[in-house]
Design a protein around this motif. Structure first.
Motif, mmCIF file in Angstrom:
data_model
loop_
_atom_site.group_PDB
_atom_site.id
_atom_site.type_symbol
_atom_site.label_atom_id
_atom_site.label_comp_id
_atom_site.label_asym_id
_atom_site.label_seq_id
_atom_site.Cartn_x
_atom_site.Cartn_y
_atom_site.Cartn_z
ATOM 1 N N PRO A 193 -15.280 -12.861 -14.070
ATOM 2 C CA PRO A 193 -13.842 -12.694 -14.291
ATOM 3 C C PRO A 193 -13.560 -11.399 -15.050
ATOM 4 O O PRO A 193 -14.299 -11.048 -15.968
ATOM 5 N N GLU A 194 -12.537 -10.724 -14.635
ATOM 6 C CA GLU A 194 -12.110 -9.498 -15.316
ATOM 7 C C GLU A 194 -10.607 -9.571 -15.475
ATOM 8 O O GLU A 194 -9.930 -10.205 -14.673
ATOM 9 N N PRO A 195 -10.035 -8.875 -16.475
ATOM 10 C CA PRO A 195 -8.574 -8.877 -16.611
ATOM 11 C C PRO A 195 -7.905 -8.235 -15.396
ATOM 12 O O PRO A 195 -8.405 -7.260 -14.852
ATOM 13 N N GLY A 196 -6.770 -8.809 -14.996
ATOM 14 C CA GLY A 196 -6.026 -8.299 -13.851
ATOM 15 C C GLY A 196 -4.888 -7.387 -14.281
ATOM 16 O O GLY A 196 -4.469 -7.396 -15.444
ATOM 17 N N ALA A 197 -4.376 -6.585 -13.360
ATOM 18 C CA ALA A 197 -3.278 -5.672 -13.661
ATOM 19 C C ALA A 197 -2.519 -5.337 -12.386
ATOM 20 O O ALA A 197 -3.002 -5.571 -11.281
ATOM 21 N N VAL A 198 -1.331 -4.797 -12.574
ATOM 22 C CA VAL A 198 -0.494 -4.335 -11.460
ATOM 23 C C VAL A 198 -0.032 -2.919 -11.787
ATOM 24 O O VAL A 198 0.471 -2.670 -12.884
ATOM 25 N N VAL A 199 -0.222 -2.004 -10.832
ATOM 26 C CA VAL A 199 0.311 -0.650 -10.988
ATOM 27 C C VAL A 199 1.557 -0.541 -10.127
ATOM 28 O O VAL A 199 1.571 -1.009 -8.983
ATOM 29 N N CYS A 200 2.599 0.052 -10.666
ATOM 30 C CA CYS A 200 3.764 0.362 -9.841
ATOM 31 C C CYS A 200 3.610 1.790 -9.338
ATOM 32 O O CYS A 200 3.702 2.753 -10.104
ATOM 33 N N ARG A 201 3.317 1.906 -8.044
ATOM 34 C CA ARG A 201 3.161 3.230 -7.444
ATOM 35 C C ARG A 201 4.508 3.718 -6.925
ATOM 36 O O ARG A 201 5.345 2.916 -6.511
ATOM 37 N N VAL A 202 4.664 5.028 -6.907
ATOM 38 C CA VAL A 202 5.921 5.624 -6.484
ATOM 39 C C VAL A 202 5.616 6.800 -5.552
ATOM 40 O O VAL A 202 4.754 7.616 -5.863
ATOM 41 N N ALA A 203 6.299 6.848 -4.422
ATOM 42 C CA ALA A 203 6.117 7.964 -3.481
ATOM 43 C C ALA A 203 7.323 7.996 -2.549
ATOM 44 O O ALA A 203 8.023 6.990 -2.413
ATOM 45 N N PRO A 204 7.551 9.137 -1.894
ATOM 46 C CA PRO A 204 8.621 9.144 -0.880
ATOM 47 C C PRO A 204 8.391 8.028 0.146
ATOM 48 O O PRO A 204 9.338 7.384 0.589
ATOM 49 N N SER A 205 7.132 7.807 0.548
ATOM 50 C CA SER A 205 6.769 6.597 1.280
ATOM 51 C C SER A 205 5.252 6.500 1.266
ATOM 52 O O SER A 205 4.556 7.450 0.896
ATOM 53 N N PHE A 206 4.757 5.348 1.684
ATOM 54 C CA PHE A 206 3.312 5.111 1.700
ATOM 55 C C PHE A 206 2.798 5.027 3.138
ATOM 56 O O PHE A 206 1.817 4.339 3.412
ATOM 57 N N ILE A 207 3.464 5.721 4.050
ATOM 58 C CA ILE A 207 3.071 5.638 5.466
ATOM 59 C C ILE A 207 1.774 6.415 5.686
ATOM 60 O O ILE A 207 1.606 7.531 5.206
ATOM 61 N N ARG A 208 0.852 5.756 6.379
ATOM 62 C CA ARG A 208 -0.509 6.270 6.573
ATOM 63 C C ARG A 208 -0.761 6.591 8.042
ATOM 64 O O ARG A 208 -0.039 6.113 8.917
ATOM 65 N N PHE A 209 -1.852 7.341 8.308
ATOM 66 C CA PHE A 209 -2.251 7.555 9.700
ATOM 67 C C PHE A 209 -2.366 6.193 10.389
ATOM 68 O O PHE A 209 -2.026 6.024 11.546
ATOM 69 N N GLY A 210 -2.901 5.214 9.639
ATOM 70 C CA GLY A 210 -3.174 3.896 10.203
ATOM 71 C C GLY A 210 -1.935 3.162 10.691
ATOM 72 O O GLY A 210 -2.039 2.278 11.551
ATOM 73 N N HIS A 211 -0.749 3.498 10.165
ATOM 74 C CA HIS A 211 0.463 2.864 10.691
ATOM 75 C C HIS A 211 0.654 3.242 12.165
ATOM 76 O O HIS A 211 1.044 2.410 12.983
#
Ligand code: AMP
Ligand code: MG
Length: 529
Positions: A193-211
């Motif tokens: 077990p390890e402590p959990g966390a959440v990062v709030c990421r910010v970008a114009p968008s997160f669209i990837r080649f994979g989309h």
């Protein structure tokens, strides 16, 4: 998601252009599945027990129009996903991708949940995404969570990259969840077990080649077109009305951004570690910080990712080539929209020239050459040979050179310039090679710009402080024990990576300490996060 104490996030203007432009998955429940004929699924973050704000990037807050942290607990509720701000409409998107050279089918946002876009008065749009906010239809067999260790790394590195001037997604906040997450950090059969966390990421968008790959693979040309139209409208509005020419121009723009990004990674010594096509942004941003690392000893063959130890596909020196390989997968994906193989190939061929030009400009700045001359090819080759001959710290070597005047000096004094960057002593032949190179360099730059002007250019191209894995690990070890001071201090140093910061010199302008050479998190990183 319930509503609660208002935060500045409630006062912002929210919009949902991805949801408006692309079709939704009709299924409302969260369970792993293939999603066809749709681009996204509605999904609420899974609440966490005791969210606590651990780190905050004021520059990102300012971008969004948030003026400071007034109610950290209420913010932590929103930025962990426990509470929805007015205007948010959380969703996860579907994408596919090639992982380590092989097509992997559907992937998607398995632990990232987007909240929507903030629209600024100047028209800029910023998408907010919570990474580690719980399962989505794309989580496959995993839990949708992220550990504190990898979240600290993502938070720090996205901000460090931005302040280095390298295109990247940003990070607004790091929130501890007060819950444990079980991970087998080194894939050694020892889950803990390890402590959990959440990062709030910010970008114009997160669209990837994979989309794009997702719709191409499914032969869903209607949605492939809608996605391309969305990317054109949102991100490349100057490329003309949707149609084959605009789609080709879009690929060209993505190729240019990718080539430039690769040159920038090479400039600062960054190794992404997992350059799968699902981890490449169509905006040319650095995205998905996982088992990344920074070169310490200059070694084009180095990768920090133990999962890639065998083939070293994503080693430092291979990144520009992988960028092109990934663009070829994107070109295949958009082929149905362009239907002109020769034109698509021409874009791919142009990538090498774009990269070469960007790299040349970078060497001009890093070595203080003023302008490129044909004979500089040899100067650069021999410089890299010196850096490679014995283990030599890339960041320190360039920065030491930046601080150097062009006056000639005795061999011992030349050697003193490079000494702080060396991990091992030089033998006589190596010393002679270094002195010869440094003299050549000094003769080359002498008579160009005055020392002070040249040094100013070099110092802007050669950061003094980069996020070495062991520095991140010290901040992580302390944060796991509840001490946030090292994290806060490191974050502050990395905001001014080109400044001298004398108070940070002793702790951060340093070669990797010996204890870090083989320590997990410092030299060895897996994809487990
Ligand atoms: P990565 O290589 O870390 O970019 O992740 C590859 C894929 O695995 C993406 O679809 C991620 O969303 C998914 N993934 C990674 N870790 C998790 C996790 N803990 N829970 C759910 N999905 C995950
Ligand atoms: Mg990823």
């Amino acid at each position: 998601m319930a509503t609660a104490t208002p935060t500045p996030l409630d006062e912002l203007t929210w919009d949902q252009s991805f949801q408006r432009d692309l079709p939704a998955d009709p299924e409302g429940e969260v369970f792993p599945r293939q999603v066809i004929n749709a681009a996204w699924s509605r999904v609420a973050p899974t609440p966490v027990r005791a969210p606590r704000l651990l780190a905050w990037a004021p520059e990102v807050a300012e971008l969004l129009g948030i003026d400071g942290v007034h109610a950290p607990d209420a913010l932590a509720q929103v930025l962990s996903g426990n509470v929805a701000a007015q205007g948010m409409a959380p969703f996860a998107t579907v994408y596919a991708g090639h992982q380590f050279g092989h097509f992997a089918g559907q992937l998607g946002d398995g632990r990232a949940i987007s909240l929507g876009e903030i629209v600024r008065p100047d028209g800029a749009r910023w998408e907010l995404q919570l990474k580690g906010a719980g399962p989505t239809p794309y989580s496959r067999t995993a839990d949708g969570r992220a550990v504190l260790r990898s979240s600290v790394r993502e938070f720090l590195c996205s901000e460090a990259m931005h302040h280095l001037g390298v295109p990247t997604t940003r990070a607004l906040s790091l929130v501890g969840t007060g819950e444990d997450v079980v991970r087998d950090m080194l894939y050694s059969g020892d889950p803990r077990p390890e402590p959990g966390a959440v990062v709030c990421r910010v970008a114009p968008s997160f669209i990837r080649f994979g989309h794009f790959e997702n719709f191409a693979w499914r032969k869903d040309h209607a949605n492939l077109t809608r996605l391309a139209d969305h990317v054109l409208a949102r991100h490349y509005p100057d490329l003309g009305a949707p149609g084959p020419d605009a789609y080709l121009a879009m690929l060209q723009a993505i190729a240019t951004h990718t080539a430039t990004l690769m040159a920038e990674w090479m400039r600062v010594g960054f190794v992404h570690g997992v350059m799968n096509t699902d981890n490449l942004s169509v905006l040319g941003l650095t995205i998905d910080y996982g088992p990344y690392g920074w070169l310490e000893g200059y070694d084009p063959g180095w990768t920090p990712n133990t999962t890639d130890r065998q083939g070293k596909r994503y080693r430092f020196g291979n990144q520009p080539g992988v960028g092109l390989w990934n663009l070829a997968r994107l070109a295949e994906a958009v082929y149905p929209l362009v239907q002109d193989e020769a034109a698509l190939n021409a874009v791919l061929e142009g990538y090498r020239d774009t990269f070469a030009a960007a790299q040349q400009a970078i060497f001009v700045a890093k070595l203080g050459l003023g302008a490129w001359r044909p004979e500089d090819d040899d100067l650069v080759t021999d410089w890299l040979a010196c850096l490679s001959a014995v283990e030599t710290d890339m960041t320190l070597a360039y920065r030491q050179l930046s601080d150097c005047t062009a006056a000639d000096r005795a061999p011992a004094e030349w050697l003193a310039v490079v000494a702080p960057a060396l991990y091992v002593p030089l033998d006589d032949a190596q010393q002679a090679a270094w002195v010869a190179w440094l003299r050549r360099w000094a003769a080359r730059v002498r008579g160009g710009a005055p020392d002070a002007a040249r040094q100013a250019v070099m110092r802007q191209a050669n950061p003094k402080y980069v996020l070495r894995n062991w520095m991140a690990q010290l901040a992580i070890d302390a944060a796991e024990q509840g001490d946030l001071a090292p994290l806060t201090r490191l974050h502050a140093v990395l905001r001014r990576p080109y400044d001298d910061q004398p108070e940070a010199h002793a702790d951060f302008y340093q070669r990797r300490p010996e204890w870090a050479r083989h320590k997990p998190g410092c030299s060895m990183l897996s994809c487990s996060s």
